[in-house]
Design a protein around this motif. Structure first.
Motif, PDB file in Angstrom:
ATOM      1  N   GLY A  20       0.787  -1.229   0.000  1.00  0.00           N
ATOM      2  CA  GLY A  20       0.000   0.000   0.000  1.00  0.00           C
ATOM      3  C   GLY A  20       0.814   1.271   0.000  1.00  0.00           C
ATOM      4  O   GLY A  20       0.255   2.368   0.067  1.00  0.00           O
ATOM      5  N   LEU A  46      -0.705   1.918 -10.940  1.00  0.00           N
ATOM      6  CA  LEU A  46      -0.804   2.634  -9.665  1.00  0.00           C
ATOM      7  C   LEU A  46      -1.524   3.969  -9.842  1.00  0.00           C
ATOM      8  O   LEU A  46      -2.386   4.339  -9.035  1.00  0.00           O
ATOM      9  CB  LEU A  46       0.585   2.850  -9.069  1.00  0.00           C
ATOM     10  N   LYS A  91      -4.907   3.261  -8.027  1.00  0.00           N
ATOM     11  CA  LYS A  91      -4.724   3.741  -6.656  1.00  0.00           C
ATOM     12  C   LYS A  91      -4.879   5.250  -6.520  1.00  0.00           C
ATOM     13  O   LYS A  91      -5.438   5.738  -5.546  1.00  0.00           O
ATOM     14  CB  LYS A  91      -3.347   3.320  -6.129  1.00  0.00           C
ATOM     15  N   VAL A 111       2.256   3.434  -2.131  1.00  0.00           N
ATOM     16  CA  VAL A 111       2.224   3.700  -3.571  1.00  0.00           C
ATOM     17  C   VAL A 111       3.364   4.624  -3.996  1.00  0.00           C
ATOM     18  O   VAL A 111       4.059   4.358  -4.985  1.00  0.00           O
ATOM     19  CB  VAL A 111       0.859   4.309  -3.964  1.00  0.00           C
TER      20      VAL A 111
END
Length: 751
Positions: A315, A348, A352, A317
């Motif tokens: 997590g 990503l 994300k 990123v």
């Protein structure tokens, strides 16, 4: 003694008969023991052994020379490759000639079936698949030895796989599954069947068969490779613990350095999926050790990539993106890993961060460098297409809004703003020119004879000469296309009056498929062409050049009402398509709601209102929010397909269908009785109650026909257009379009 021999004529005759019999028995069609023994011996040592050794050696050469793409699941068997075969083609051709001597001269030899199998293998290596298939079929049909026939069937299955004929390959596999195979054929059958399922994407089945093969394999590079593949397959199907076990087996199977290196990296990645915190804690030390090892100098990009992958899975990123960037910088001239690193960065930003503009840049770079045969290529191309559309719509909205804003400025304010844009661009161009000169000076100063790669490597990654760096070169092409469009390679390519650059930002938007708007410098209010309008003109003063640039810029601004209406239409279309993209492809209902509401606020009379209401209803429903959009859709557009799809009639029962049929029959009887006024009134009242039934489009068409009888031609044409809009999937659509054509022709004749 000779006199004694001739004094016994019967002895002489016996010797003559024996010699003659021996010579006759040497025929390749004879079944006598002496003849068969002679042909077995000759066929074996003068043909079979030579051909077998040549083919085995060719396969070893191809195996050693293979180029593995460790970013993908490796193929269990090396695919037939016409390019790599050129190095051993003469050797294979000679093997075919040697093996062909056996069916030509030694038909009664026991090596006949083996010779045909060798010819089949050689044809397979040469990618002569039709002939390979025929040879293997012949052995299976005419062969005399069961083991040789089984060998031929395994070869036949492999040939079908390489020809992508998976149905026939599976049929052969099913037959062989029930045959008593010897040890060698069992091994080859398992590997070929595992390869078949891998090619079909059935990874769980493939790795299961591969596991059953390991007990009969010897330790070595080939077996280590298969353990590595088994680990990759377990990773793909979501069993990282089993994958780690396979990667450990690689290290125990006498692997090459590359195999052990990737086994360690993959094991660390799999530990990240299993949540093995103890091993993950040791991974940083492992990475540091790998980075310091001089043997890994050309593998650092893989190490940084794996480090980034673990950070992404945890997590973190931003840290992952930083490590991926280090991976790209460490790649140098070897760009094998680079497209997959770009892909991960793009993911990503896409998944994300929700930064689709940035994601598009990385997807563009990944697609430019990724091999088309890569498993990720098709998915990447589809996602890139979505992001291309996204950037186009966003750019159109930003560009057209900026142009409309400029149109409202007074002359003094507009001139001041345009001067500021020109100054900024001149500053940027000068900075880029200075950097380019600095790089060239540093690269060539005292090193005029050094090869490009060596000179380039002396500079910092950000300063490396672009033409020596394929990654930077690819990015440069994309930025050029984004800013300038597709330009022909010619002199004066920036001239604005050339056809290649006739479309300018704003007046020809990406929505209509013309030149793309600027997405490189978001600080500018709008992308405006800054080139003089006159091609081939003589030298001009700086003041004249600036005036010419401002003239071109002003030509793009929509000062007239017609131009402003066209600009607003492009914004409306872009908002509509952007909202659909958010909802249907990017799965971002919140952004979809914001975009659609902006569309309805700015353009309340948009023709897409029924669909927008419907998509707003679905977006709010997805977020679990109550909204008025379903009620507004049913109230304002009750007869549209979107009202039907909104779920109002999702609970229609068989009784409801029966009631609808009864009502439709009654209206149709009125139509047949020429009671058109009553039929039309009942049809219009009944349409809402028919929503969701199988008769809805039929009743709608009956209404259209009644309108044609009772009302004006214009009303009839409008009713036809509404049917096409509301029932795009109806089976009655072809008939309605024929009615539209007839109505248009009738209108044209009247005129």
């Amino acid at each position: 003694m000779s006199r004694c021999f001739f004094n016994h004529p019967f002895l002489f005759l016996a010797v003559f008969v024996l010699l003659a019999d021996g010579l006759v028995s040497c025929s390749q069609y004879s079944t006598k023991p002496i003849s068969k023994g002679y042909h077995n011996l000759t066929a074996h040592y003068n043909a079979y052994v030579i051909a077998r050794d040549q083919i085995n050696e060719a396969e070893q050469i191809l195996f050693k020379a293979r180029q593995e793409n460790y970013n993908q699941v490796l193929p269990i068997l090396l695919p037939v490759d016409s390019n790599s075969i050129s190095a051993v083609k003469p050797q294979i051709d000679d093997a075919i000639k040697k093996a062909s001597l056996i069916p030509e001269r030694h038909q009664n030899s026991k090596w006949l079936d083996d010779a045909y199998n060798l010819i089949g293998r050689a044809r397979l290596l040469k990618q002569d698949l039709p002939n390979a298939i025929e040879v293997f079929k012949y052995v299976n049909t005419k062969g005399t030895n069961e083991n040789d026939k089984h060998t031929a069937l395994v070869g036949l299955m492999r040939a079908y796989i390489e020809a992508s004929d998976y149905t026939n390959a599976l049929n052969v596999a099913e037959y062989l599954r029930n045959q008593p195979l010897n040890k060698v054929n069992t091994r080859d059958f398992y590997l070929t069947k595992a390869y078949l399922h891998e090619r079909q994407g059935e990874y769980a089945t493939s790795v299961g068969i591969l596991e059953a093969t390991f007990p009969v394999l010897k330790k070595g590079e080939a077996t280590a490779r298969l353990h590595l593949i088994a680990g990759q397959l377990y990773d793909v199907i979501g069993q990282p613990a089993k994958a780690v076990d396979q990667y450990r087996q690689v290290l125990q199977s006498r692997p090459t350095y590359d195999q052990s290196f990737y086994a360690n990296l993959y094991a660390i990645q799999s530990n990240g999926l299993t949540g093995d915190q103890k091993r993950l804690a040791q991974s940083n030390e492992t990475f540091e050790r790998m980075l310091k090892d001089r043997k890994n100098e050309d593998l650092k990009d893989k190490i940084y990539f794996t480090m980034g992958l673990l950070e992404a899975r945890s997590g973190r990123v931003d840290k992952a993106i930083q490590l991926y960037t280090q991976s790209i910088q460490a790649a140098g001239s070897n760009t094998t890993q680079v497209p997959y690193t770009y892909l991960e960065i793009g993911k990503l930003y896409y998944e994300k961060k929700g930064n689709y503009d940035r994601a598009k840049v990385y997807y563009d770079s990944a697609l430019a460098l990724m091999p088309k045969q890569s498993l990720d290529y098709a998915t990447l191309a589809a996602r890139k297409k979505t992001l291309d559309e996204f950037v186009q719509y966003k750019s159109t909205i930003r560009t057209e809004d900026s142009l409309l804003h400029l149109a409202q400025l007074d002359s003094a304010a507009l001139n001041k703003l345009l001067d500021k844009v020109i100054d900024q661009r001149e500053k940027e161009d000068k900075a880029q020119a200075d950097l380019a000169k600095q790089i060239v000076d540093r690269a060539t100063n005292g090193n005029t004879s050094v090869v490009p790669g060596a000179t380039n490597s002396n500079l910092q990654p950000a300063e490396r000469w672009a033409l020596y760096n394929p990654v930077t070169l690819s990015q440069g092409r994309q930025e050029f296309t984004t800013r300038w469009g597709n330009r022909t390679l010619e002199d004066n390519w920036r001239r604005s009056n050339k056809e290649a650059s006739a479309s300018v930002a704003g007046l020809n938007s990406p929505v209509s498929g013309n030149s793309p708007a600027n997405s490189i410098n978001p600080n500018l209010p709008v992308q405006l062409s800054d080139t003089p309008p006159v091609a081939g003109a003589g030298p001009t003063s700086p003041a004249q050049a600036r005036m010419a640039q401002k003239t071109v810029m002003k030509s793009q601004i929509p000062f007239t009402k017609e131009a402003q209406a066209a600009s607003n239409q492009r914004i409306e279309n872009a908002l509509y398509r952007l909202g659909k993209l958010y909802k249907l492809q990017l799965n971002q209902p919140t952004d979809a709601i914001t975009t659609f509401e902006q569309l309805l606020t700015r353009y309340p009379n948009t023709l897409q209102k029924p669909e927008v209401y419907y998509l707003l209803h679905l977006s709010n429903e997805q977020l679990g929010k109550a909204s008025p959009w379903k009620d507004k859709l049913l109230a304002e557009f009750p007869n549209t397909s979107y009202a039907r799809l909104s779920g109002r009639s999702a609970g229609q029962t068989t009784d409801a269908e029966a009631q609808a049929l009864k009502k439709y029959t009654a209206i149709y009887e009125l139509y047949k009785a020429n009671n058109n006024t009553e039929a039309l009134a009942q049809a219009e009242n009944a349409l809402r109650t028919f929503a969701g039934t199988q008769l809805e489009d039929k009743l709608a068409l009956l209404r259209v026909m009644l309108v044609g009888k009772m009302q004006t031609v214009d009303a009839y044409r409008q009713a036809l257009n509404e049917f096409v809009r509301d029932y795009p999937a109806s089976q009655l659509l072809p008939r309605v379009k024929e009615m539209q054509t007839a109505a248009e022709q009738a209108t044209a004749k009247r005129k």
